[in-house]
Design a protein around this motif. Structure first.
Motif, PDB file in Angstrom:
ATOM      1  N   VAL A   1       9.309  -7.888 -28.702  1.00  0.00           N
ATOM      2  CA  VAL A   1       9.569  -9.315 -28.919  1.00  0.00           C
ATOM      3  C   VAL A   1       8.278 -10.121 -28.808  1.00  0.00           C
ATOM      4  N   LEU A   2       7.472  -9.832 -27.802  1.00  0.00           N
ATOM      5  CA  LEU A   2       6.204 -10.556 -27.613  1.00  0.00           C
ATOM      6  C   LEU A   2       5.241 -10.295 -28.768  1.00  0.00           C
TER       7      LEU A   2
ATOM      8  N   GLY B   1      -0.261 -18.011 -30.218  1.00  0.00           N
ATOM      9  CA  GLY B   1      -0.103 -16.653 -30.736  1.00  0.00           C
ATOM     10  C   GLY B   1      -0.992 -15.652 -30.025  1.00  0.00           C
ATOM     11  N   PHE B   2      -2.218 -16.064 -29.731  1.00  0.00           N
ATOM     12  CA  PHE B   2      -3.145 -15.180 -29.006  1.00  0.00           C
ATOM     13  C   PHE B   2      -2.631 -14.881 -27.602  1.00  0.00           C
ATOM     14  N   LEU B   3      -2.076 -15.879 -26.923  1.00  0.00           N
ATOM     15  CA  LEU B   3      -1.536 -15.671 -25.576  1.00  0.00           C
ATOM     16  C   LEU B   3      -0.340 -14.727 -25.595  1.00  0.00           C
ATOM     17  N   TYR B   4       0.473 -14.815 -26.630  1.00  0.00           N
ATOM     18  CA  TYR B   4       1.612 -13.897 -26.742  1.00  0.00           C
ATOM     19  C   TYR B   4       1.134 -12.458 -26.941  1.00  0.00           C
ATOM     20  N   LEU B   5       0.116 -12.280 -27.761  1.00  0.00           N
ATOM     21  CA  LEU B   5      -0.420 -10.930 -27.956  1.00  0.00           C
ATOM     22  C   LEU B   5      -1.055 -10.401 -26.672  1.00  0.00           C
ATOM     23  N   LEU B   6      -1.702 -11.288 -25.917  1.00  0.00           N
ATOM     24  CA  LEU B   6      -2.285 -10.872 -24.644  1.00  0.00           C
ATOM     25  C   LEU B   6      -1.198 -10.485 -23.643  1.00  0.00           C
ATOM     26  N   SER B   7      -0.105 -11.255 -23.626  1.00  0.00           N
ATOM     27  CA  SER B   7       1.012 -10.918 -22.736  1.00  0.00           C
ATOM     28  C   SER B   7       1.692  -9.624 -23.179  1.00  0.00           C
ATOM     29  N   PHE B   8       1.669  -9.356 -24.470  1.00  0.00           N
ATOM     30  CA  PHE B   8       2.201  -8.077 -24.967  1.00  0.00           C
ATOM     31  C   PHE B   8       1.429  -6.903 -24.370  1.00  0.00           C
ATOM     32  N   LEU B   9       0.108  -7.027 -24.321  1.00  0.00           N
ATOM     33  CA  LEU B   9      -0.717  -5.955 -23.751  1.00  0.00           C
ATOM     34  C   LEU B   9      -0.515  -5.827 -22.241  1.00  0.00           C
TER      35      LEU B   9
ATOM     36  N   LEU C   1       0.806  -1.218   0.000  1.00  0.00           N
ATOM     37  CA  LEU C   1       0.000   0.000   0.000  1.00  0.00           C
ATOM     38  C   LEU C   1       0.844   1.275   0.000  1.00  0.00           C
ATOM     39  N   ILE C   2       2.135   1.163   0.328  1.00  0.00           N
ATOM     40  CA  ILE C   2       2.972   2.363   0.321  1.00  0.00           C
ATOM     41  C   ILE C   2       3.428   2.730  -1.079  1.00  0.00           C
ATOM     42  N   LEU C   3       3.197   1.845  -2.036  1.00  0.00           N
ATOM     43  CA  LEU C   3       3.601   2.098  -3.421  1.00  0.00           C
ATOM     44  C   LEU C   3       2.591   3.007  -4.109  1.00  0.00           C
ATOM     45  N   PRO C   4       3.044   3.779  -5.100  1.00  0.00           N
ATOM     46  CA  PRO C   4       2.093   4.522  -5.940  1.00  0.00           C
ATOM     47  C   PRO C   4       1.170   3.555  -6.684  1.00  0.00           C
ATOM     48  N   VAL C   5       0.047   4.066  -7.130  1.00  0.00           N
ATOM     49  CA  VAL C   5      -0.953   3.198  -7.786  1.00  0.00           C
ATOM     50  C   VAL C   5      -0.378   2.520  -9.020  1.00  0.00           C
ATOM     51  N   GLU C   6       0.414   3.269  -9.795  1.00  0.00           N
ATOM     52  CA  GLU C   6       0.943   2.686 -11.040  1.00  0.00           C
ATOM     53  C   GLU C   6       1.888   1.521 -10.761  1.00  0.00           C
ATOM     54  N   LEU C   7       2.668   1.592  -9.663  1.00  0.00           N
ATOM     55  CA  LEU C   7       3.560   0.486  -9.335  1.00  0.00           C
ATOM     56  C   LEU C   7       2.790  -0.701  -8.770  1.00  0.00           C
ATOM     57  N   GLN C   8       1.706  -0.453  -8.048  1.00  0.00           N
ATOM     58  CA  GLN C   8       0.868  -1.550  -7.554  1.00  0.00           C
ATOM     59  C   GLN C   8       0.260  -2.325  -8.722  1.00  0.00           C
ATOM     60  N   VAL C   9      -0.291  -1.580  -9.684  1.00  0.00           N
ATOM     61  CA  VAL C   9      -0.886  -2.227 -10.858  1.00  0.00           C
ATOM     62  C   VAL C   9       0.184  -2.911 -11.692  1.00  0.00           C
ATOM     63  N   ALA C  10       1.346  -2.278 -11.825  1.00  0.00           N
ATOM     64  CA  ALA C  10       2.439  -2.854 -12.608  1.00  0.00           C
ATOM     65  C   ALA C  10       2.899  -4.182 -12.012  1.00  0.00           C
ATOM     66  N   ARG C  11       2.979  -4.241 -10.682  1.00  0.00           N
ATOM     67  CA  ARG C  11       3.397  -5.493 -10.044  1.00  0.00           C
ATOM     68  C   ARG C  11       2.429  -6.623 -10.379  1.00  0.00           C
ATOM     69  N   ALA C  12       1.143  -6.366 -10.270  1.00  0.00           N
ATOM     70  CA  ALA C  12       0.145  -7.399 -10.549  1.00  0.00           C
ATOM     71  C   ALA C  12       0.156  -7.808 -12.026  1.00  0.00           C
ATOM     72  N   MET C  13       0.207  -6.825 -12.911  1.00  0.00           N
ATOM     73  CA  MET C  13       0.129  -7.132 -14.343  1.00  0.00           C
ATOM     74  C   MET C  13       1.396  -7.822 -14.839  1.00  0.00           C
ATOM     75  N   MET C  14       2.542  -7.501 -14.274  1.00  0.00           N
ATOM     76  CA  MET C  14       3.770  -8.168 -14.698  1.00  0.00           C
ATOM     77  C   MET C  14       3.782  -9.627 -14.249  1.00  0.00           C
ATOM     78  N   CYS C  15       3.208  -9.921 -13.092  1.00  0.00           N
ATOM     79  CA  CYS C  15       3.078 -11.321 -12.675  1.00  0.00           C
ATOM     80  C   CYS C  15       2.165 -12.080 -13.628  1.00  0.00           C
ATOM     81  N   VAL C  16       1.093 -11.427 -14.063  1.00  0.00           N
ATOM     82  CA  VAL C  16       0.200 -12.036 -15.049  1.00  0.00           C
ATOM     83  C   VAL C  16       0.935 -12.246 -16.374  1.00  0.00           C
ATOM     84  N   SER C  17       1.764 -11.294 -16.770  1.00  0.00           N
ATOM     85  CA  SER C  17       2.518 -11.405 -18.016  1.00  0.00           C
ATOM     86  C   SER C  17       3.463 -12.605 -17.994  1.00  0.00           C
ATOM     87  N   ILE C  18       4.158 -12.787 -16.878  1.00  0.00           N
ATOM     88  CA  ILE C  18       5.069 -13.934 -16.770  1.00  0.00           C
ATOM     89  C   ILE C  18       4.302 -15.246 -16.922  1.00  0.00           C
ATOM     90  N   ALA C  19       3.148 -15.342 -16.269  1.00  0.00           N
ATOM     91  CA  ALA C  19       2.334 -16.560 -16.364  1.00  0.00           C
ATOM     92  C   ALA C  19       1.844 -16.786 -17.793  1.00  0.00           C
TER      93      ALA C  19
END
Length: 229
Positions: free
Chosen positions: A173-174, A122-130, A70-88
């Motif tokens: 690359v993605l 291919g669809f999953l790669y494009l989704l991870s790109f987003l 919660l001490i992080l700015p909103v953009e870093l909180q969202v970035a942390r969650a979305m980057m974990c989703v990207s790796i998966a």
């Protein structure tokens, strides 16, 4: 050449996976901006998704994991969650793509199954790109906006860190990997349709030939019967 293109997509997929893991782990999303009063302060601050690092002159870099999300700015909180989703997503896409390439034995001889699997990869790669592009651009935009804000102090201003630039490269690359796989899917399906059309035409020709042979035999038998009569 067609099989080589699929191998290239697999290699790019590994690079994309390595890139997403790297930018998620790096603490250099935001770095100190050496402007104004900061020019005479010999210290450096890095901010990442999981930790921040601080260094002063003649002192080694010291990093500390954030005590709370919660001490992080909103953009870093969202970035942390979305980057974990990207790796998966990239990890799953890599496995799915490996099952869908031409030389894979996952689907046996079922070409249609391989085509669908390749398109899914291919669809999953494009989704991870987003899911990678959105947090990287959001954090980059917030850094630039704060840097150009005249009401912000020089000590509060940050610059784009290495993780942002690596993130943009990883997004490229993605995107390229997803486009290559969908391109191969379209080529495969068109080739499969041409094969089915050729098989259908050959079957029609054989049926017509059999019918003509049958008619010829019937006509010959009728002619012989007429002569006999």
């Amino acid at each position: 050449m067609k099989a080589k293109l699929e191998i290239v997509a697999l290699i790019l997929g590994f690079i994309g996976l390595f890139g997403t893991i790297t930018i998620t782990a790096l603490p250099t999303w935001k770095v100190s901006a050496f402007i104004g009063a900061n020019l005479i302060v010999m210290e450096e601050l890095w901010e990442g998704l999981w930790m921040n690092c601080y260094r002063q002159i003649n002192i080694n870099m010291q990093c500390k994991v954030y005590d709370s999300l919660l001490i992080l700015p909103v953009e870093l909180q969202v970035a942390r969650a979305m980057m974990c989703v990207s790796i998966a997503l990239v990890f799953i896409a890599l496995i799915v793509t490996g099952c869908g390439i031409q030389r894979s034995y996952c689907c046996g001889d079922k070409q249609k199954c391989k085509n669908i699997t390749l398109a899914l990869g291919g669809f999953l790669y494009l989704l991870s790109f987003l899911t990678t592009l959105i947090p990287v651009c959001w954090v980059g935009h917030s850094i630039i906006q704060q840097f150009n804000d005249p009401t912000s102090l020089d000590a509060q201003k940050r610059e784009l860190g290495q993780a942002i630039f690596i993130g943009w490269g990883t997004c490229g690359v993605l995107l390229a990997t997803g486009i290559i796989l969908l391109f191969r899917y379209s080529k495969r399906t068109s080739k499969e349709e041409d094969h089915y059309n050729d098989a259908y035409l050959m079957e029609e020709k054989s049926v017509v030939k059999e019918d003509s042979v049958g008619l010829a035999k019937t006509g010959s038998s009728f002619h012989k019967f007429h002569e006999y009569v």
